[in-house]
Design a protein around this motif. Structure first.
Motif, PDB file in Angstrom:
ATOM      1  N   LEU A 681       0.866  -1.178   0.000  1.00  0.00           N
ATOM      2  CA  LEU A 681       0.000   0.000   0.000  1.00  0.00           C
ATOM      3  C   LEU A 681       0.901   1.226   0.000  1.00  0.00           C
ATOM      4  O   LEU A 681       1.514   1.565   1.009  1.00  0.00           O
ATOM      5  CB  LEU A 681      -0.927   0.018   1.216  1.00  0.00           C
ATOM      6  CG  LEU A 681      -1.892   1.206   1.313  1.00  0.00           C
ATOM      7  CD1 LEU A 681      -2.787   1.283   0.080  1.00  0.00           C
ATOM      8  CD2 LEU A 681      -2.746   1.113   2.577  1.00  0.00           C
ATOM      9  N   SER A 682       1.006   1.867  -1.165  1.00  0.00           N
ATOM     10  CA  SER A 682       1.864   3.044  -1.314  1.00  0.00           C
ATOM     11  C   SER A 682       0.976   4.268  -1.481  1.00  0.00           C
ATOM     12  O   SER A 682       0.118   4.312  -2.375  1.00  0.00           O
ATOM     13  CB  SER A 682       2.781   2.889  -2.534  1.00  0.00           C
ATOM     14  OG  SER A 682       3.648   3.988  -2.666  1.00  0.00           O
ATOM     15  N   GLY A 707      -3.339  14.240  -8.736  1.00  0.00           N
ATOM     16  CA  GLY A 707      -2.721  13.315  -9.673  1.00  0.00           C
ATOM     17  C   GLY A 707      -2.424  12.002  -8.990  1.00  0.00           C
ATOM     18  O   GLY A 707      -2.796  11.782  -7.832  1.00  0.00           O
ATOM     19  N   GLY A 708      -1.746  11.134  -9.691  1.00  0.00           N
ATOM     20  CA  GLY A 708      -1.477   9.827  -9.126  1.00  0.00           C
ATOM     21  C   GLY A 708      -0.298   9.138  -9.787  1.00  0.00           C
ATOM     22  O   GLY A 708       0.437   9.737 -10.576  1.00  0.00           O
ATOM     23  N   GLY A 716      -0.079  -4.896  -5.103  1.00  0.00           N
ATOM     24  CA  GLY A 716      -0.417  -3.823  -4.177  1.00  0.00           C
ATOM     25  C   GLY A 716      -1.182  -2.694  -4.837  1.00  0.00           C
ATOM     26  O   GLY A 716      -1.534  -2.751  -6.021  1.00  0.00           O
ATOM     27  N   TYR A 717      -1.440  -1.655  -4.050  1.00  0.00           N
ATOM     28  CA  TYR A 717      -2.167  -0.480  -4.507  1.00  0.00           C
ATOM     29  C   TYR A 717      -1.276   0.758  -4.449  1.00  0.00           C
ATOM     30  O   TYR A 717      -0.424   0.882  -3.571  1.00  0.00           O
ATOM     31  CB  TYR A 717      -3.392  -0.223  -3.622  1.00  0.00           C
ATOM     32  CG  TYR A 717      -4.506  -1.240  -3.736  1.00  0.00           C
ATOM     33  CD1 TYR A 717      -5.364  -1.236  -4.834  1.00  0.00           C
ATOM     34  CD2 TYR A 717      -4.728  -2.176  -2.729  1.00  0.00           C
ATOM     35  CE1 TYR A 717      -6.401  -2.158  -4.928  1.00  0.00           C
ATOM     36  CE2 TYR A 717      -5.765  -3.100  -2.810  1.00  0.00           C
ATOM     37  CZ  TYR A 717      -6.593  -3.084  -3.919  1.00  0.00           C
ATOM     38  OH  TYR A 717      -7.619  -3.995  -4.007  1.00  0.00           O
ATOM     39  N   GLY A 718      -1.504   1.674  -5.382  1.00  0.00           N
ATOM     40  CA  GLY A 718      -0.952   3.009  -5.299  1.00  0.00           C
ATOM     41  C   GLY A 718      -2.104   3.975  -5.074  1.00  0.00           C
ATOM     42  O   GLY A 718      -3.033   4.021  -5.888  1.00  0.00           O
ATOM     43  N   VAL A 719      -2.080   4.708  -3.979  1.00  0.00           N
ATOM     44  CA  VAL A 719      -3.183   5.609  -3.631  1.00  0.00           C
ATOM     45  C   VAL A 719      -2.642   7.020  -3.449  1.00  0.00           C
ATOM     46  O   VAL A 719      -1.790   7.261  -2.592  1.00  0.00           O
ATOM     47  CB  VAL A 719      -3.908   5.172  -2.343  1.00  0.00           C
ATOM     48  CG1 VAL A 719      -5.067   6.121  -2.036  1.00  0.00           C
ATOM     49  CG2 VAL A 719      -4.409   3.739  -2.461  1.00  0.00           C
ATOM     50  N   VAL A 733      -6.628   5.704  -7.252  1.00  0.00           N
ATOM     51  CA  VAL A 733      -6.255   4.352  -6.807  1.00  0.00           C
ATOM     52  C   VAL A 733      -5.827   3.529  -8.016  1.00  0.00           C
ATOM     53  O   VAL A 733      -6.565   3.411  -8.993  1.00  0.00           O
ATOM     54  CB  VAL A 733      -7.432   3.660  -6.087  1.00  0.00           C
ATOM     55  CG1 VAL A 733      -7.034   2.244  -5.667  1.00  0.00           C
ATOM     56  CG2 VAL A 733      -7.862   4.469  -4.870  1.00  0.00           C
ATOM     57  N   SER A 734      -4.620   2.960  -7.946  1.00  0.00           N
ATOM     58  CA  SER A 734      -4.111   2.137  -9.043  1.00  0.00           C
ATOM     59  C   SER A 734      -3.704   0.762  -8.527  1.00  0.00           C
ATOM     60  O   SER A 734      -3.326   0.604  -7.364  1.00  0.00           O
ATOM     61  CB  SER A 734      -2.901   2.809  -9.714  1.00  0.00           C
ATOM     62  OG  SER A 734      -1.816   2.892  -8.809  1.00  0.00           O
ATOM     63  N   SER A 735      -3.806  -0.212  -9.400  1.00  0.00           N
ATOM     64  CA  SER A 735      -3.352  -1.570  -9.105  1.00  0.00           C
ATOM     65  C   SER A 735      -3.121  -2.267 -10.442  1.00  0.00           C
ATOM     66  O   SER A 735      -3.247  -1.659 -11.505  1.00  0.00           O
ATOM     67  CB  SER A 735      -4.388  -2.331  -8.272  1.00  0.00           C
ATOM     68  OG  SER A 735      -5.608  -2.454  -8.985  1.00  0.00           O
ATOM     69  N   LYS A 736      -2.784  -3.547 -10.382  1.00  0.00           N
ATOM     70  CA  LYS A 736      -2.550  -4.315 -11.608  1.00  0.00           C
ATOM     71  C   LYS A 736      -3.664  -5.334 -11.810  1.00  0.00           C
ATOM     72  O   LYS A 736      -4.006  -6.079 -10.889  1.00  0.00           O
ATOM     73  CB  LYS A 736      -1.182  -5.000 -11.557  1.00  0.00           C
ATOM     74  CG  LYS A 736      -0.024  -4.029 -11.657  1.00  0.00           C
ATOM     75  CD  LYS A 736       1.287  -4.711 -11.956  1.00  0.00           C
ATOM     76  CE  LYS A 736       2.402  -3.687 -12.194  1.00  0.00           C
ATOM     77  NZ  LYS A 736       3.685  -4.330 -12.534  1.00  0.00           N
TER      78      LYS A 736
END
Length: 797
Positions: A681-682, A707-708, A716-719, A733-736
């Motif tokens: 969780l970043s 932005g993001g 994991g997630y990028g928030v 919110v980003s993920s794969k």
């Protein structure tokens, strides 16, 4: 074209009749203006460096001080206690020697005073007690902080500082004690480890601390004494420039428009005003008219990163990249319909006005006759490829000839502008439109953003805009400052009734020029392969946005908790309910209170946050106790954030110890384990309010949607989030998609439980994600009920 005119601007021939000299007055005049501008910039830079080097003094103050000393001396009184007569022994006799003596002694005394004041200011800036004291109504300020405040105000408030005025007074980043870092690390991972695993890790940590860690620390102490900042150069080199994976998605970040307003739908006009605003920001940096960021209007942040906003490109290398920065560039590179253009932004050594820039952009948009050359359309896919492969292709196909010249124009441009054919829009009823907007800013279609450039400005067909920025040269707050400045400048410039940039064009402007390419078959195949790799990478990104407008920082402050800490705790709860466990969490904090400072890691997952999350899952615990635990978790998070800001973080210290261990070829099981832990969780908060040009209280709709960035871990997630007002927060919110553990849509809904009332649970069921298992969806419904009871404003009040 100007290039052709320059080639024949001056010619000399010899005939039987003698010498024949021909020259073009207009072109020579342009050359003269260009040289004049260059020398003026050089002189301005020297003057600025001197002015910043003597702050808090000034050249005007120097003149007044010397004149005052000479006047007093000529009245028959020597305020220097014999220094002036002593100096006269070494200078010519007579009035000239006397004047020189007064000037030399005055200069020396003034210089000694400024040197003392700068060092006093540096000592005062090392005090951090003010940060840990509560502020606001009912809070008490210690006498130490009051005295410190008065001293700093007295020493630094003589005149308005320039952008780099405080650089010589900023302290160096302090190196934490090894024992303190180990204690903080073990405390941070305690909730993430089972008892047996924690005992094992604690043993490893103690062995490291008592053994090889001491030796590594001594080397790091030596570097902290010698280097300006013991972290930043290694962080830039090993975290960014030596990374071999593609920088698209994995490193670059993006920013969005102020989506609550839409000032014009004319693409060329929007491009013109924002380009002009960007170049005015560059001018403000060059002339140091840009105000340094001051915390509480008193404590300066390091401005070092502003140097490389413009005229900067990350150049690929097989083992490590390098950053190329130029002092100046008089053009921008423009991409439209698969074609690249060199567009001048100066006319006769002056910056073009917005109306003139609009004409230039419109000429590119109207260029329907030309088509992309072979390989040109997808050329930028090479910058989205892995770095070693791009470096080899660049050396093989772009190191000479036409390709070298055209590539130089792009890489040496001030920045890149992409004129997209798509239209981007914000519609609260259709979230997918905003999701598509963000996705296009993060990665485009894999080949229409020059990912190596410091930033690419993206203008949509309907006038919406955003940017994509490379990360190695700076951190997000610098780009956020530029973006906010551009929005403020645009608000000032405005548009006419037809949506065009204001102004009248009365000169004939030079046309933008198409770049030429000569690509062989192998090069074309390489570009196509790189574009397929980029397409596979971007298709795996799952990026979603949440516009949360039920409440914002207004309620959080009224509840007497830090808004950032409040949101971080909400993310902890959301992630726990999404994953069913706690995980290592990254939040970026700045260390720009110190010279050349960049970032430090805050670890929001703490003993206190885990205790609160677990309490939220236990219906036997009262609401009052849950709120008490929430406040404790927020307080602990705030302390961790403050510790990171003042140089008492964990991760940068351990990172530098790891780098030294690699240089010494020492294998440390402890450091190896620490540095391999994934950040599932970043998170990061986008700052705003960094410019005084725009009053966001008066114009709240002018704030960017933030932005993001892409996910840091594969599972994991990028928030990223921006607290955009009293009642508005944007989450990115980003993920794969390839990970079975993460679904951005699902985490968005867990975060959105701050907004979902019981009567809306049935609506939620109709939006159920196909990835949600019955158990997961059951947890989601439970989240809505429990979170509502304790975190909505009504319940908490």
């Amino acid at each position: 074209m100007a290039e052709a005119h320059s080639a024949v601007a001056f010619s000399l021939s010899v005939t039987h009749d003698g010498f024949n000299l021909n020259f073009d007055r207009e072109v020579l005049h342009l050359i003269w203006l260009s040289g004049k501008r260059s020398w003026r910039k050089r002189g301005q830079r020297i003057y600025n460096n001197v002015s910043c080097g003597i702050y808090p003094g000034s050249l005007k103050g120097l003149g007044i001080s010397v004149a005052a000393l000479g006047s007093i001396y000529y009245t028959g009184y020597d305020p220097t206690c014999g220094l002036i007569p002593w100096m006269r022994c070494y200078l010519p006799s007579g009035p000239v020697g006397e004047a020189l003596s007064c000037s030399a002694v005055g200069l020396g005394l003034w210089g000694a005073t400024i040197f003392t004041l700068r060092n006093l200011l540096k000592m005062l800036f090392q005090y951090r007690g003010w940060m840990f004291e509560q502020r606001g109504k009912g809070s008490r300020t210690s006498w130490a902080t009051k005295l410190w405040y008065m001293a700093v105000r007295m020493l630094s408030g003589w005149h308005r500082p320039m952008l780099y005025s405080f650089q010589g007074s900023l302290p160096s980043l302090p190196l934490p004690h090894l024992e303190e870092t180990m204690q903080r690390y073990l405390r941070s991972v305690r909730p993430l480890r089972e008892d047996g695993d924690y005992v094992r890790l604690e043993k490893l940590a103690n062995e490291f601390q008592q053994g090889i860690g001491r030796k590594l620390q001594r080397y790091l102490v030596l570097k902290s004494w010698w280097a300006t900042n013991y972290v930043s150069d290694w962080w830039e080199e090993y975290v960014y420039l030596r990374g071999r994976t593609p920088i698209m998605v994995n490193s670059n970040f993006y920013g969005l428009d102020a989506i609550l307003i839409h000032p014009t739908t004319v693409q060329a006009a929007r491009a013109a005003n924002i380009t002009y605003g960007s170049l005015m920001f560059r001018r403000a940096i060059e002339r140091q008219h840009l105000e340094p960021i001051m915390i509480q209007g008193l404590v300066p942040l390091c401005s070092w990163q502003y140097e490389r906003v413009f005229n900067t490109t990350r150049l690929p290398g097989e083992e490590t990249d390098r950053i190329q920065h130029l002092d100046d560039s008089t053009w921008i590179a423009v991409y439209h319909k698969g074609r690249y253009y060199r567009m001048p932004v100066y006319y006769k050594a002056r910056l073009m006005e917005p109306a003139e820039l609009q004409i230039q952009f419109q000429r590119i948009l109207d260029d329907d006759a030309s088509v992309p050359e072979k390989g040109e359309e997808k050329l930028a896919a090479l910058t989205a490829w892995d770095r070693a492969s791009w470096a080899k292709a660049r050396q093989q196909y772009f190191s000479k000839g036409t390709n070298r010249v055209s590539l130089d124009i792009i890489e040496k441009a001030a920045f890149v502008v992409a004129l997209d054919e798509d239209e981007y829009e914000f519609d609260k009823k259709t979230p997918e439109k905003l999701n598509h907007f963000a996705q296009r800013m993060l990665h485009g279609n894999g080949y229409d953003r020059w990912f190596d450039k410091s930033f690419t400005l993206v203008i949509a067909k309907n006038g919406r805009m955003g940017f994509n920025a490379e990360h190695s040269w700076s951190d997000a707050p610098i780009m956020a400052h530029l973006w906010e400045y551009c929005l403020a400048e645009e608000n000032y410039l405005g548009y006419d009734a037809a949506g065009n940039a204001k102004g009248i064009v009365e000169v004939e402007l030079p046309n933008p020029t198409r770049l030429k390419w000569d690509m062989e078959k192998e090069c074309l195949e390489t570009i196509e392969y790189a574009s397929q790799c980029a397409l596979a990478l971007l298709n795996d990104v799952d990026l979603k946005l949440l516009v949360f407008d039920t409440y914002g920082k207004g309620f959080m402050k009224s509840a007497k908790v830090s808004p950032d800490a409040y949101i971080q705790m909400a993310l902890q709860l959301a992630y726990y309910r999404d994953a069913g466990r706690f995980n290592l969490t990254y939040e970026a904090s700045m260390t720009r209170l110190f010279k050349e400072g960049r970032t430090e890691t805050v670890r929001p997952c703490s003993l206190e946050s885990c205790a609160w999350v677990q309490a939220m899952e236990d219906n036997s615990i009262s609401a009052e106790e849950k709120i008490t635990l929430l406040r404790k978790a927020c307080q602990q998070h705030q302390k961790g954030y403050q510790d990171a800001m003042v140089g008492r973080g964990i991760d940068r210290h351990l990172f530098c110890l790891y780098v030294i261990s690699k240089y010494l070829e020492i294998d440390s099981p402890f450091l190896k384990e620490v540095l391999s832990e994934p950040w599932r969780l970043s998170t990061s908060q986008t700052p705003h309010g960094q410019t005084s040009k725009l009053d966001l209280n008066a114009h709240p709709d002018c704030i960017s949607a933030g932005g993001g960035f892409g996910p840091v871990a594969d599972d994991g997630y990028g928030v990223s989030y921006i607290i955009a007002g009293e009642d508005l927060i944007f989450f990115h919110v980003s993920s794969k998609k390839s990970s079975p553990e993460t679904v951005s849509f699902r985490l968005i809904y867990y975060i959105q439980t701050l907004n979902i009332y019981k009567q809306k649970l049935n609506c939620l069921a109709s939006h159920r994600s196909p990835h949600d298992s019955p158990a997961t969806f059951g947890r989601l419904l439970k989240t809505c009920e429990v979170y509502l009871l304790y975190l909505t404003p009504t319940a908490s009040n």
